[in-house]
Write an enzyme that holds these catalytic residues in place. Sequence first.
Site, short mmCIF file in Angstrom:
data_model
loop_
_atom_site.label_atom_id
_atom_site.label_comp_id
_atom_site.label_asym_id
_atom_site.label_seq_id
_atom_site.Cartn_x
_atom_site.Cartn_y
_atom_site.Cartn_z
N LYS B 78 8.06 2.58 0.90
CA LYS B 78 6.82 2.15 0.20
C LYS B 78 6.08 1.53 2.07
CE LYS B 78 6.01 -1.54 -3.87
NZ LYS B 78 6.58 -2.55 -4.21
N SER B 158 4.90 -3.00 -9.11
CA SER B 158 3.92 -2.48 -7.79
C SER B 158 4.39 -1.17 -7.28
CB SER B 158 3.69 -3.39 -7.14
OG SER B 158 4.76 -3.46 -6.07
N SER B 182 8.25 -5.70 -10.46
CA SER B 182 8.09 -3.75 -8.70
C SER B 182 9.04 -2.57 -9.23
CB SER B 182 7.16 -4.53 -7.40
OG SER B 182 6.22 -5.36 -8.18
#
Lengths: 494, 492
Positions: B78, B158, B182
């Site tokens: 990420k 997210s 998330s």
Amino acid sequence: MNAPVKPSKLIKGATGDWEMVIGLEIHAQVNSHAKLFSGSSTEFGGAPNSHVSLVDAAMPGMLPVINEECVKQAVRTGLGLNAQINRRSTFDRKNYFYPDLPQGYQISQYKSPIVGEGEVTIELADGETATVGIERLHLEQDAGKLVHDRNPSSTSVDLNRSGVALMEIVSKPDMRSSEQAQAYVSKLRTILRYLGTCDGDMEKGNLRADCNVSVRKPGDPLGTRCEIKNVNSIRFIGQAIDYEARRQIGILEDGGSIDQETRLYDPNKGETRSMRSKEEAHDYRYFPDPDLLPLEFSEDYVAALKAELPELPDEKKARFISAFGLSAYDAAVLVVERESAEFFETTLAGLADKARDGKLAANWVINELFGRLNKEGQDIASSPVSAAQMAAIIDLIGAGVISGKIAKDLFEIVWTEGGDPRALVEERGMKQVTDTGAIEKVVDDIIAANPDKVAQAQAKPALMGWFVGQVMKSSGGKANPQVVNDLLKSKLGI
Amino acid sequence: MTDLTSLTLAEARDGLATKSFTSVELTDAHLKAMEAARVLNAYVLETPDQARAMAQAADARLAKGEGGWLGGVPLGIKDLFATKGVRTTACSKILGNFVPPYESTVTAQLWRDGAVMLGKLNNDEFAMGSANETSFFGPVINPWRRDGSDVNLVPGGSSGGSASAVAAGLCLGATATDTGGSIRQPAAFAGIVGMKPTYGRCSRWGTVAFASSLDQAGPIARTVRDTAILMRSMAGYDPKDSTSVDREVPDYEAAIGKSVKGMKIGIPKEYRIDGMPGEIEKLWSEGAAQLKAAGAELVDVSLPHTKYALPAYYIVAPAEASSNLARYDGVRYGLRVPGRSISDMYENTRAEGFGAEVRRRVMIGTYVLSAGYYDAYYLRAQKVRTLIKRDFEECFAKGIHAILTPATPSAAFGIGEKGGADPIEMYLNDIFTVTVNMAGLPGIAVPAGKDAQGLPLGLQLIGRPFDEETLFSIGETIEQASGRFTPTKWWA
């Protein structure tokens, strides 16, 4: 806790007497090798941005980790201020934007500081003493520095100081004159230097004061205060406070009112001027820093630090007075700087008879050594006369080997040429003559040669001093003055 | 040879160990899949050269029998994790082309154990979002589509890039972060597994901060076992993070296959919200039935302060974010938009550098911390937080081993479908997940079924602090009963 105010401390105005009320916030840089939350060096004077870690520059994802040495220094300082040590304290963020503040917030302690209430005893030149209350002491980060003169169209940032640990020491509004405020800062500085928790160097900005000043008619409630930011010398603290009090009295006596504001002192003009008003004050949006856990330590942790504390100036002064019979004034002079006190103590340690000669040592260290150092613009660390040499000179006086007068000559030789005072006295024949027979001969000769002076002295015994002078002169100053006195008294029959 | 990208992480690891294929082959297969799946926008930066170099090094170590726990396994990272020498932006324009000179602790541990980095994964800007639509690099597309539809759906957020990449076979597993859901919500939207560990289990050092007291890194992978394997590398004490906990890291994989017989599973009545779709209700009761069938005991429990969690979360998280994001000021790195004064420069930089959702949260956060509002908002939210935590503590004190809830109130929705007019519509996505962050507990999302349109749905298990192992055991029981969920490939 309010310090007693003498009438002389009041300021005369057109409408009567005014009293000033002063509280100080001292920012003291913690003596530590590394910053408060990063491993970067705290050394002064490195090339710009040479002591900056990823944490200090607030790179994305960087986190603060508390430096335990800074915590210990704050606890030591709290103990030195006879203050409450809070075994649980927390860190908060003080949010504002400025280019010298990389995180966009300063990590400080807002709600729960590491040190609570304490007190400091101050002394003024006239011997007056007063107690100034300490409200709190907390740890916080210093900011970086903006450099405006490198480039005409831009400003540069030096982050070397960014994140260095500061102790903010907040006093109660207990001071009533600029002299008291100056004495408080001096005393605090002395205590910090004894503790080794701050070097107290005001020129480098390692100790600076925010002065809160208000005025009122005696007995009235507190007036509106103004805060004078970042004053960096004890002299300027006095000037800034006096100017500010006069300014406020002027406004009030003209029927005006004081606006609460932040001001700056301009030492060149000798005046304070407005920096920002209360309306322009930042909303710092304090909240607990979620990156840091509460700071917690045990009673034992505090006790261990307390056990290691050095003797502080007040205790040392009391000991000098009780153990060696020093005057309060002499004792105060000796303890004001840790290095001076250490020199005196080393001198004492070298004496053959401390109880007998302690007071003599204090006189010699203060008058001869400190006087000479002052005259030559040197400090104790660079003294050409060591404590051991000083002790030897005092031993020689105390034991009656040399007179005080010869001792001054000896001191001069040691100052300029160095050497072992005992050997010098031997080599240069400076020993005092205590042989009564030899002195008696000189006394007899002088009496015989001056019958008129004898008659005068017998009529007016104070004139015996002339004979003492003559005997000392003809012995090259080496005759023991006590023996000379005794002999003259008996021979002249006075 | 089988398609190497369809293997589970555990299968790939075993294949590498038995030399059925090399890490270079495995890595190349993934790089090829990534190239073919660019339409999903899962990766914001592919790092093929670095991937091949790491794979070669891994093969050399594997040959000597020193492959390490994750030797040769290719992963996606990420973009919130700082990767040394590799652009890291948190998918925000304000970080521009920021290349960190440091490696986050979590990724450093993955490389220590021999993993290979394929690239940086898309996410909502600064992890603020529930649909991966706020990224400066544009939205991520979910590899799942409704039956017979070609409408693009969101992967959740997210960690939308992580979920999309894992579900589409563009990596064997991915790092993710979870501040309010998330990890779990996108895992549920993509039919895969996501674990949000106990707060303090994984170091936050080197991960771009959103809300420090809630942020926690964790893995997303295709199976519970794969997630457990990744957790062992990602977890661990880090002296550089004061909130990380000094506690031994267990072999989480050993929890896989452990029976749930005799375990008490709490079913919290407060999670049965008004207007909850019938198929979510059905999924939940079927999951409970699966656990009962496996020998667990179902217990009705109450978490009375649940309804206050979402509003309190949307005070605490923006408050911390408003302060955490103050460092993006244009002075030292990232975007700088000049201005006539320093204030102008700040305003220009931050107005242009931050997207709308980030600006909204910075403003909310600034407001709730302001003089006169602090007590009414921030302080109150913190009190609510304490009560939420206590609810869970009281529940666990009654002998409950884990709590079963739905992971999300719906399946994945269309891009641009939600939150356009009212941001709260989007915030409601986190209704089942935020409580876990507020209480600092571990939570896992496991796929458990499909909705009427063929989209995957997930269940959430909430555990006791530092008892991730129990969640893995129970999660795998549900996985065994529900089967695995793989999207039909339409993108290549």
